[in-house]
Scaffold this active site. Structure first.
Site, PDB file in Angstrom:
ATOM      1  CD  GLU A  93       5.472 -13.844  28.347  1.00 19.70           C
ATOM      2  OE1 GLU A  93       5.799 -13.789  29.783  1.00 19.70           O
ATOM      3  OE2 GLU A  93       4.395 -14.703  27.838  1.00 19.70           O
ATOM      4  CB  CYS A 106       9.342 -19.860  20.779  1.00 18.41           C
ATOM      5  SG  CYS A 106       7.262 -19.122  20.711  1.00 18.41           S
ATOM      6  CB  CYS A 113      -2.922 -11.515  18.858  1.00 15.22           C
ATOM      7  SG  CYS A 113      -2.880 -12.143  17.371  1.00 15.22           S
ATOM      8  CB  CYS A 117      -7.881 -17.639  18.663  1.00 14.87           C
ATOM      9  SG  CYS A 117      -6.976 -17.209  16.710  1.00 14.87           S
ATOM     10  CB  CYS A 120      -4.911 -17.716  22.096  1.00 18.43           C
ATOM     11  SG  CYS A 120      -3.749 -16.769  21.952  1.00 18.43           S
ATOM     12  CB  CYS A 345       1.218 -23.199  23.266  1.00 20.22           C
ATOM     13  SG  CYS A 345       3.097 -24.173  22.538  1.00 20.22           S
TER      14      CYS A 345
HETATM   15  N1  SAH Z   1      -0.748 -16.259  15.605  1.00 18.29           N
HETATM   16  C1  SAH Z   1       0.127 -17.657  15.250  1.00 18.29           C
HETATM   17  C2  SAH Z   1       1.375 -18.458  16.042  1.00 18.29           C
HETATM   18  C3  SAH Z   1       1.272 -17.507  17.886  1.00 18.29           C
HETATM   19  S1  SAH Z   1       0.328 -19.449  18.358  1.00 18.29           S
HETATM   20  C4  SAH Z   1      -1.478 -18.705  14.272  1.00 18.29           C
HETATM   21  O1  SAH Z   1      -1.946 -18.539  15.942  1.00 18.29           O
HETATM   22  O2  SAH Z   1      -0.079 -19.762  14.475  1.00 18.29           O
HETATM   23  C5  SAH Z   1       0.935 -19.818  18.434  1.00 18.29           C
HETATM   24  C6  SAH Z   1       0.617 -21.355  18.758  1.00 18.29           C
HETATM   25  O3  SAH Z   1       0.018 -21.491  20.130  1.00 18.29           O
HETATM   26  C7  SAH Z   1      -0.906 -21.761  18.288  1.00 18.29           C
HETATM   27  O4  SAH Z   1      -0.860 -22.857  16.793  1.00 18.29           O
HETATM   28  C8  SAH Z   1      -1.614 -21.116  18.444  1.00 18.29           C
HETATM   29  O5  SAH Z   1      -3.115 -22.313  18.300  1.00 18.29           O
HETATM   30  C9  SAH Z   1      -1.394 -22.162  19.782  1.00 18.29           C
HETATM   31  N2  SAH Z   1      -2.065 -21.979  20.922  1.00 18.29           N
HETATM   32  C10 SAH Z   1      -2.647 -20.231  21.460  1.00 18.29           C
HETATM   33  N3  SAH Z   1      -3.043 -20.972  22.490  1.00 18.29           N
HETATM   34  C11 SAH Z   1      -3.658 -21.430  23.079  1.00 18.29           C
HETATM   35  C12 SAH Z   1      -3.346 -22.665  24.395  1.00 18.29           C
HETATM   36  N4  SAH Z   1      -3.701 -21.864  25.336  1.00 18.29           N
HETATM   37  N5  SAH Z   1      -2.905 -24.007  24.659  1.00 18.29           N
HETATM   38  C13 SAH Z   1      -2.219 -25.135  23.427  1.00 18.29           C
HETATM   39  N6  SAH Z   1      -1.654 -23.889  22.359  1.00 18.29           N
HETATM   40  C14 SAH Z   1      -2.576 -22.628  22.160  1.00 18.29           C
HETATM   41 FE1  SF4 Z   2      -3.798 -14.375  17.608  1.00 15.23          FE
HETATM   42 FE2  SF4 Z   2      -3.012 -16.650  20.117  1.00 15.23          FE
HETATM   43 FE3  SF4 Z   2      -4.949 -16.928  17.711  1.00 15.23          FE
HETATM   44 FE4  SF4 Z   2      -2.506 -16.860  17.152  1.00 15.23          FE
HETATM   45  S1  SF4 Z   2      -3.826 -18.035  18.320  1.00 15.23           S
HETATM   46  S2  SF4 Z   2      -4.047 -15.797  15.595  1.00 15.23           S
HETATM   47  S3  SF4 Z   2      -1.138 -15.377  18.467  1.00 15.23           S
HETATM   48  S4  SF4 Z   2      -5.226 -15.168  18.874  1.00 15.23           S
END
Ligand code: SAH
Ligand code: SF4
Length: 368
Positions: A93, A106, A113, A117, A120, A345
């Site tokens: 996306e 974005c 990934c 995390c 996410c 996000c």
């Molecule tokens: N992998 C990279 C870039 C993509 S994630 C990273 O982790 O930085 C981009 C941002 O979205 C990151 O700061 C991440 O922590 C945030 N993010 C991920 N899951 C989220 C969620 N459920 N709610 C709000 N922000 C989230």
């Molecule tokens: Fe990967 Fe999501 Fe963690 Fe970013 S926030 S490193 S996209 S798992």
């Protein structure tokens, strides 16, 4: 190089080499880049300042091809989300967020990934594959076309629709370094998109050696997904922390600042109720960043099914911001809408099954 090369992913150096292989002078690469990236042309026949014989050769041996769009949604205020098919059931996306003084795209760098995390949606999918440079640049190329950028006069002028690019979509850009670097170079190149280094931001969960590589190869604005003030908690929230703990990450940030286009690092910090949102944890963050020039961007958690995590209350977010702000750290709170339709996000999961979605609700970032 394959018989039919996709020119969309070649930075100027690679495009010059390719032109040489075709027996063409290096300046042809500049002309090609201008047609492709500044005018949004995919049809070689339109490239009228190239010799007919070269255009015929290009038509046989090259192409300009962005990933196929399988869904396109627009909200009332112009926020737009595209879902791109990247093959084998994978989709990624891209989100365009218009604001009064800028337009931010974005982009995604991976299908899924590997960092995983727990908060996410992309991480929950697991890792499918790295995007190629043409698939990353293709997101910008397509967005420019869809937003009518190429119809305007002077496409690389200040009035361009997309003024900023953030690598905050699906995937960890620094675990797909080569393609991310090629895409960055094209975004910055004056013969392609001509974006300023300050207006292109790579967001990373903290791949320390690659932060150093980025500093050497192509320093752009850097955002670090911090999310926790200590290793014990960060090991859980950002599992990559077990490999590159906080002390190493902070040291890499300091090194990065010597080359960075901005004189601060942005820390993204997702606000999770009862997990990382106490005043004590805010004070621990102050100790962690010490005298490192930085800004904080607090991100209200967008619920992800099965994570067992909850969004901090607004008052908690503001109180947390206050602790940081009181010590002079500029702290912004990201305002999120759209969590109900997975446009926000961390909710980007490349949902291929639902291709019918017609609307997205915007994500807006405001400075307090
Ligand atoms: N992998 C990279 C870039 C993509 S994630 C990273 O982790 O930085 C981009 C941002 O979205 C990151 O700061 C991440 O922590 C945030 N993010 C991920 N899951 C989220 C969620 N459920 N709610 C709000 N922000 C989230
Ligand atoms: Fe990967 Fe999501 Fe963690 Fe970013 S926030 S490193 S996209 S798992």
């Amino acid at each position: 190089m394959s018989a039919n090369v996709n020119l969309l992913g070649l930075d100027l150096e690679a495009l010059t080499r390719q032109c040489e292989a075709w027996g063409q002078k290096p300046f042809r690469a500049l002309q090609l880049a201008q047609w492709i990236h500044q005018r949004g042309t995919a049809d070689f026949a339109e490239m009228t300042n190239l010799a007919k014989s070269f255009r015929a050769r290009l038509a046989e041996t090259a192409r300009v091809e962005a990933p196929v769009v399988i869904a396109d949604g627009e909200s009332a205020d112009g926020t737009r989300k595209w879902l791109f098919d990247v093959g084998e059931g994978n989709a990624v996306e891209t989100v365009f967020i218009p604001e009064t003084s800028r337009g931010t795209l974005c982009v995604s760098t991976q299908a899924g990934c590997a960092v995983k995390c727990p908060f996410c949606a992309t991480g929950a999918q697991g890792f499918s594959r790295n995007l190629r440079a043409d698939e990353i640049v293709g997101q910008l190329w397509h967005a420019n076309r869809a937003l009518g950028q190429y119809a305007r006069a002077g496409t690389c002028s200040e009035d361009r629709v997309i003024s900023n690019v953030v690598f905050m979509g699906m995937g960890e850009p620094l675990q797909n370094y080569a393609a991310t670097l090629a895409a960055l170079r094209l975004m910055l190149d004056d013969h392609a998109y001509g974006l300023s280094r300050r207006r292109v931001t790579v967001s990373t969960s903290g791949v320390v050696p690659m932060i150093d590589r980025l500093r050497e190869d192509c320093p752009v604005s850097l955002a670090i997904s911090l999310h926790a003030p200590d290793d014990a908690l960060r090991d859980r929230l950002v599992p990559l922390n077990r490999k590159y703990p906080l002390a190493e990450l902070m040291a890499a940030c300091r090194r990065y600042l010597s080359e960075a286009p901005r004189d601060f690092v942005t820390f993204e910090y997702i606000m999770l109720e009862g997990v990382n949102d106490s005043d004590e944890q805010a004070r621990a963050l102050l100790r962690l960043v010490d005298d490192l020039p930085c800004k904080f961007n607090l991100i209200p958690f967008n619920p992800v099914a099965g994570s067992g995590l909850r969004r901090s209350a607004n008052e908690r977010v503001l109180a947390f911001a206050q602790v940081l702000g009181d010590e002079g750290i500029i702290t912004t709170v990201r305002k999120t809408r759209g969590d109900d339709i997975d446009a926000a996000c961390g909710q980007l999961a490349g949902e291929v099954r639902d291709r019918t979605r017609a609307r997205v609700v915007p994500i807006v970032e405001t400075v307090r």
